[in-house]
Design an enzyme around this catalytic site. Structure first.
Site, PDB file in Angstrom:
ATOM      1  N   CYS A 150      -4.038  28.525 -37.504  1.00  0.00           N
ATOM      2  CA  CYS A 150      -4.060  27.960 -36.070  1.00  0.00           C
ATOM      3  C   CYS A 150      -5.234  28.548 -35.287  1.00  0.00           C
ATOM      4  O   CYS A 150      -5.094  29.979 -35.308  1.00  0.00           O
ATOM      5  CB  CYS A 150      -2.800  28.220 -35.387  1.00  0.00           C
ATOM      6  SG  CYS A 150      -2.549  28.198 -33.789  1.00  0.00           S
ATOM      7  N   CYS A 191      -4.079  30.789 -32.465  1.00  0.00           N
ATOM      8  CA  CYS A 191      -3.530  32.178 -32.934  1.00  0.00           C
ATOM      9  C   CYS A 191      -4.625  33.076 -33.472  1.00  0.00           C
ATOM     10  O   CYS A 191      -4.526  34.402 -33.107  1.00  0.00           O
ATOM     11  CB  CYS A 191      -2.600  31.843 -34.158  1.00  0.00           C
ATOM     12  SG  CYS A 191      -1.270  30.667 -33.793  1.00  0.00           S
TER      13      CYS A 191
END
Length: 102
Positions: free
Chosen positions: A28, A31
């Site tokens: 991600c 992230c």
């Protein structure tokens, strides 16, 4: 994220003290952007336990916390949610959450 099996909701609910529960995925982009912010904030709060959970379809722990976007940071004290941040973009936001549980 973490190579250990994901903790259960019972494990999290019974964890004593200050906990930063981080839901996300290794691939991600949000992230990856938040990772250095989270790490820097945690250095200021060594008493907080950091539990990273690889989240995704069919993962019950994320669903039990109603996680919809990554990363989601949940700040807990003695298993009780005190606050959460979704897609933090500023280290001071994370530090404020950690300060509230330590």
């Amino acid at each position: 994220m973490n190579a250990d099996p994901d903790p259960t909701r019972t494990d999290i609910d019974s964890t004593p003290g200050a906990v930063l529960l981080e839901f996300g995925a290794w691939w991600c982009g949000y992230c990856q952007s938040a990772k250095p912010l989270i790490e820097a904030a945690l250095q200021q709060f060594p008493q907080a336990r950091h539990i990273k959970v690889e989240d995704g379809k069919g993962r019950p722990l994320g669903r039990s916390f109603s996680v919809k976007l990554w990363p989601t940071l949940i700040f807990l004290t003695d298993g009780e949610e005190k606050s959460r941040l979704v897609r933090p973009s500023d280290r001071t936001q994370i530090e404020a959450g950690l300060r509230s549980i330590t």
